[in-house]
Design a protein around this motif. Structure first.
Motif, mmCIF file in Angstrom:
data_model
loop_
_atom_site.group_PDB
_atom_site.id
_atom_site.type_symbol
_atom_site.label_atom_id
_atom_site.label_comp_id
_atom_site.label_asym_id
_atom_site.label_seq_id
_atom_site.Cartn_x
_atom_site.Cartn_y
_atom_site.Cartn_z
ATOM 1 N N VAL A 145 0.915 -1.299 0.048
ATOM 2 C CA VAL A 145 -0.041 0.015 0.018
ATOM 3 C C VAL A 145 0.816 1.381 -0.035
ATOM 4 N N LYS A 146 1.883 1.292 0.808
ATOM 5 C CA LYS A 146 2.963 2.204 0.784
ATOM 6 C C LYS A 146 3.265 2.727 -0.701
ATOM 7 N N GLN A 157 -2.944 6.305 4.866
ATOM 8 C CA GLN A 157 -3.786 6.109 5.331
ATOM 9 C C GLN A 157 -5.224 6.135 4.399
ATOM 10 N N TYR A 160 -5.739 2.844 2.988
ATOM 11 C CA TYR A 160 -5.980 1.873 4.058
ATOM 12 C C TYR A 160 -7.778 2.310 4.097
ATOM 13 N N ASN A 161 -7.880 3.461 4.225
ATOM 14 C CA ASN A 161 -9.536 3.767 4.482
ATOM 15 C C ASN A 161 -10.391 3.558 3.385
ATOM 16 N N LEU A 163 -9.520 0.946 1.252
ATOM 17 C CA LEU A 163 -9.609 -0.558 1.195
ATOM 18 C C LEU A 163 -10.627 -1.015 2.199
ATOM 19 N N ASN A 164 -10.736 -0.409 3.395
ATOM 20 C CA ASN A 164 -11.659 -0.748 4.417
ATOM 21 C C ASN A 164 -13.133 -0.589 3.929
#
Length: 185
Positions: A145-146, A157, A160-161, A163-164
């Motif tokens: 992801v980085k 982030q 990540y958000n 993806l959630n």
């Protein structure tokens, strides 16, 4: 030699039988192992070891039993062995948690797993193109992801958000799809 005796399987015949049955269940066995280990690299290591053991012990496999269940039994002990000898300082599940996860996974019928996998594929196709691309890069291609955040010029982030949100969307879609196909039968 008694004519009524069945000939024993030749190594080539065993090899073909193993490849056939293993290929049918490969993804489910990997998913089972991955559900017990929090790290993809660890799951891959244990999957490789499990695959080798399944091949070596295939001559002992009772064909009247489910290959998947037999393979999960082997995989479970390989996971426990891995956890016992792993001396890494990363998060790992306790034995009782692994046992609980294994018990819960064993209760899911193979048909339901297959239905959910099919539903997942359908639901991924329903995603917006950019979301589908993100899912494929992270989960299929295993791009960190980085790295994706750097290329996109976005905060880690934020990805990540997203993806959630996508996971929740996929979960709802899978549940609806499985419920719909279950009622239709």
């Amino acid at each position: 030699m008694n004519i009524e005796q069945e000939p024993t399987a030749l190594p080539d015949e065993l090899h073909v039988k193993f490849l056939h049955v293993f290929t049918q269940h490969r993804n489910q066995i990997y998913s089972y192992i991955f559900s017990l280990l929090p790290n993809r690299d660890d799951a891959e290591d244990v999957f490789q070891r499990t695959s080798l053991i399944l091949w070596k012990k295939f001559a002992d496999y009772d064909e009247t039993c489910s290959f998947f269940s037999w393979a999960c039994g082997v995989a479970f002990y390989e996971v426990k062995n891995f956890m016992r000898v792993a001396q890494r300082k990363r998060l790992q599940f306790r034995d009782d948690v692994i046992q609980q996860l294994a018990d819960e996974r064993a209760e899911i019928p193979q048909l339901k797993q297959d239905q959910r996998a099919t539903a997942l594929e359908e639901c991924i196709q329903k995603l917006k193109e950019k979301d589908r691309k993100l899912v494929n890069q992270v989960y299929r291609d295993q791009v960190p992801v980085k790295d994706l955040a750097e290329v996109a010029g976005a905060a880690i982030q934020t990805l990540y958000n997203r993806l959630n949100q996508i996971r929740r969307q996929l979960t709802r879609c899978i549940e609806r799809t499985v419920a719909y196909t279950g009622e239709g039968k």
